[in-house]
Design a protein around this motif. Sequence first.
Motif, mmCIF file in Angstrom:
data_model
loop_
_atom_site.group_PDB
_atom_site.id
_atom_site.type_symbol
_atom_site.label_atom_id
_atom_site.label_comp_id
_atom_site.label_asym_id
_atom_site.label_seq_id
_atom_site.Cartn_x
_atom_site.Cartn_y
_atom_site.Cartn_z
ATOM 1 N N SER A 1 0.800 -1.111 -0.052
ATOM 2 C CA SER A 1 0.112 -0.078 -0.057
ATOM 3 C C SER A 1 0.824 1.196 -0.068
ATOM 4 C CB SER A 1 -1.023 -0.099 1.294
ATOM 5 O OG SER A 1 -0.104 0.211 2.265
ATOM 6 N N THR A 2 0.318 2.162 -0.581
ATOM 7 C CA THR A 2 1.176 3.653 -0.429
ATOM 8 C C THR A 2 1.605 3.914 0.893
ATOM 9 O OG1 THR A 2 -0.055 4.100 -2.528
ATOM 10 C CG2 THR A 2 1.070 5.821 -1.359
ATOM 11 N N TYR A 3 0.780 4.066 1.856
ATOM 12 C CA TYR A 3 0.942 4.501 2.985
ATOM 13 C C TYR A 3 1.976 3.469 3.660
ATOM 14 C CZ TYR A 3 -3.336 7.100 2.672
ATOM 15 O OH TYR A 3 -4.431 8.230 2.218
ATOM 16 N N ALA A 4 1.893 2.241 3.500
ATOM 17 C CA ALA A 4 2.930 1.517 4.196
ATOM 18 C C ALA A 4 4.265 1.723 3.522
ATOM 19 C CB ALA A 4 2.482 -0.151 3.887
ATOM 20 N N LYS A 5 4.198 1.847 2.258
ATOM 21 C CA LYS A 5 5.508 2.119 1.549
ATOM 22 C C LYS A 5 6.331 3.505 1.991
ATOM 23 C CE LYS A 5 4.639 -0.629 -2.591
ATOM 24 N NZ LYS A 5 4.113 -0.460 -3.659
ATOM 25 N N ASN A 6 5.716 4.274 2.581
ATOM 26 C CA ASN A 6 6.229 5.534 3.186
ATOM 27 C C ASN A 6 6.222 5.451 4.529
ATOM 28 O OD1 ASN A 6 6.190 6.669 0.875
ATOM 29 N ND2 ASN A 6 4.062 7.368 0.751
ATOM 30 N N SER A 7 6.215 4.404 5.119
ATOM 31 C CA SER A 7 6.555 4.080 6.814
ATOM 32 C C SER A 7 7.763 3.290 6.878
ATOM 33 C CB SER A 7 5.257 3.269 7.167
ATOM 34 O OG SER A 7 3.861 3.896 7.163
ATOM 35 N N PHE A 8 8.329 3.563 8.279
ATOM 36 C CA PHE A 8 9.335 2.885 8.675
ATOM 37 C C PHE A 8 9.043 2.542 10.158
ATOM 38 C CE2 PHE A 8 13.303 2.831 11.137
ATOM 39 C CZ PHE A 8 13.948 1.728 10.635
ATOM 40 N N VAL A 9 9.575 1.261 10.256
ATOM 41 C CA VAL A 9 8.901 0.823 11.806
ATOM 42 C C VAL A 9 10.104 -0.130 12.191
ATOM 43 C CG1 VAL A 9 7.459 -0.322 13.223
ATOM 44 C CG2 VAL A 9 6.611 1.118 11.812
ATOM 45 N N SER A 10 10.613 -0.108 13.108
ATOM 46 C CA SER A 10 11.507 -1.244 13.679
ATOM 47 C C SER A 10 11.577 -1.350 15.288
ATOM 48 C CB SER A 10 13.265 -0.908 13.198
ATOM 49 O OG SER A 10 13.552 0.197 14.109
ATOM 50 N N THR A 11 11.864 -2.598 15.800
ATOM 51 C CA THR A 11 11.669 -2.971 17.171
ATOM 52 C C THR A 11 13.288 -3.404 17.690
ATOM 53 O OG1 THR A 11 10.816 -5.101 16.619
ATOM 54 C CG2 THR A 11 9.404 -3.533 17.131
ATOM 55 N N TYR A 12 13.595 -3.044 18.815
ATOM 56 C CA TYR A 12 14.851 -3.466 19.424
ATOM 57 C C TYR A 12 14.650 -3.348 20.905
ATOM 58 C CZ TYR A 12 15.878 1.529 19.398
ATOM 59 O OH TYR A 12 15.735 2.853 19.824
ATOM 60 N N PRO A 13 15.363 -4.374 21.549
ATOM 61 C CA PRO A 13 16.019 -5.405 21.207
ATOM 62 C C PRO A 13 15.053 -6.593 20.826
ATOM 63 C CG PRO A 13 15.885 -5.492 23.482
ATOM 64 C CD PRO A 13 15.430 -4.007 23.016
ATOM 65 N N ASN A 14 15.254 -7.205 20.020
ATOM 66 C CA ASN A 14 14.574 -8.421 19.490
ATOM 67 C C ASN A 14 15.134 -9.550 19.161
ATOM 68 O OD1 ASN A 14 12.118 -9.853 18.777
ATOM 69 N ND2 ASN A 14 11.752 -8.487 16.847
ATOM 70 N N PRO A 15 15.190 -10.767 20.027
ATOM 71 C CA PRO A 15 14.552 -10.994 21.130
ATOM 72 C C PRO A 15 14.569 -10.147 22.328
ATOM 73 C CG PRO A 15 15.610 -13.181 20.260
ATOM 74 C CD PRO A 15 16.212 -11.690 19.600
ATOM 75 N N VAL A 16 13.276 -9.765 22.986
ATOM 76 C CA VAL A 16 13.493 -9.024 24.295
ATOM 77 C C VAL A 16 12.951 -9.715 25.591
ATOM 78 C CG1 VAL A 16 11.009 -8.233 23.515
ATOM 79 C CG2 VAL A 16 12.439 -6.845 24.911
ATOM 80 N N SER A 17 13.283 -9.210 26.665
ATOM 81 C CA SER A 17 13.005 -9.877 27.831
ATOM 82 C C SER A 17 12.088 -8.890 28.652
ATOM 83 C CB SER A 17 14.248 -10.225 28.880
ATOM 84 O OG SER A 17 15.078 -9.151 28.877
ATOM 85 N N GLU A 18 12.397 -7.681 28.780
ATOM 86 C CA GLU A 18 11.764 -6.574 29.698
ATOM 87 C C GLU A 18 11.041 -5.452 28.700
ATOM 88 O OE1 GLU A 18 11.580 -7.016 32.920
ATOM 89 O OE2 GLU A 18 12.752 -8.791 33.001
ATOM 90 N N MET A 19 11.633 -4.689 28.266
ATOM 91 C CA MET A 19 11.155 -3.638 27.359
ATOM 92 C C MET A 19 11.824 -3.500 25.977
ATOM 93 S SD MET A 19 9.541 -0.618 28.346
ATOM 94 C CE MET A 19 9.876 -0.553 30.162
ATOM 95 N N VAL A 20 10.772 -3.349 24.966
ATOM 96 C CA VAL A 20 10.916 -3.283 23.555
ATOM 97 C C VAL A 20 10.845 -1.576 23.277
ATOM 98 C CG1 VAL A 20 8.828 -3.858 22.861
ATOM 99 C CG2 VAL A 20 10.646 -4.123 21.356
#
Length: 444
Positions: A355-374
Amino acid sequence: VYLPISNPRISNIINTPRIPTSAQNDTITALITDADGLTNTRLFYSAGALNTVYDSVNMAKNGSIYSAKIPAFPDGTMVKYYIKAVDASQRSLVSIFPNVPVENPLFYIVRDNGLKIYDIQYTPYSNGKSIFENNNVSVSGIVTAAKADLGRVFIQEENSTEWAGISCSDSSLLDVFVIGDRIVINGIVKEKNGNTQIENISSVSKTGVGTIIPISLNPATFNTYSFLNNEKYEGMLLKFEETPTKKIKVFSKNVDFPSNFGEYSIGLDSNSLSVVRVLVGRQNDSTFSSLNVSYVNSPIWANVDGIMNVPVIEVNAGDNFSSVSGILFVNNLGLKILPRNNLDMLGFGTVGINSTYAKNSFVSTYPNPVSEMVTLSYQLPIEARNAQVSIFDVMGRKVRIQNLTGIEGKTDISVSDLANGTYVYQVQSANTGVLAYGKLTVTK
């Protein structure tokens, strides 16, 4: 089955008892008539699926009813039989089921402990029909899919690798059972559009619990219907797994394009002859599949043909999984796998949301794997005001929801109270729909 009127006629063939034990003879009766009078009627029988040597015995006459006994055989023996009648003009008829007398005779299986699903499903004949069609049966099995999973119940025998699964038509008597329940079900065997199922369910009872391990097979085996290769897996729980060098890839996002019936194809090779169809996200009067599987071929299935219970993740050609499990459904000589929940589709990897909206988005998670707080880092299009991030467990239950501030930034999400396992996160807004999703692994 009848030949022209000048020949003997054989009908109403019955074996009693329907499921003999190893201590019981089996009596075969039939209505046999002929205008010229019959001079000889014989019952032929053979023990063993591959045995082509038949013994025979004369049938006793009582009016137009003829009968003879087949001796007892050991538990599990397949006993084949047919009848030959000769009239005074030396015309003859052989009872035919379903086609050629010696190659396709009637049969039964000796059972000391009652009927099995195998006995209902198994047939050596390519029409795939059960010898118990239109018969009342009582059979036991482990629930592999509950009504809450697929819209109907499937049961399977433990420790069996073929001819061991069967579907049960919709009945309120089945509503309370879940995967793993061992149940005894009473109903009538029916053939519907090439699928063997139990209908007109009169009673169901739980007798314990059990576990069915999915059978790991190559998806290429299920590209097209083959009586020899895949009829024996009808109604069974199967699994397709990655190899050391190949993932389970999405080959076609919509196998029925330009129509869309919710089916996409997966395989170990990007070859249309090596794939199997997958159906999820649809339940209506004529179609059943899971509303608890995120991975659909279009966002429309979120609320068309049922309201989905999990976040919608749109698959695309080239996406991959480490494994896909589900029930094999056979319908009009077509094959499809019906995953039951997100646990049946593991290791998802995406080439991106289309989708156009998704292609203009950037999302990342860290740390991953995670134990307490992502930490979720995001950059979203201006249309994505008031976006949220949600986290779901593999059963589709929402375990976290958190608002995002603005269209760019970072937010911390506590997962300290979540159990070890795999979760799915999803970023979306009311204006744009789903912008990003991914896998989150919690380990402590």
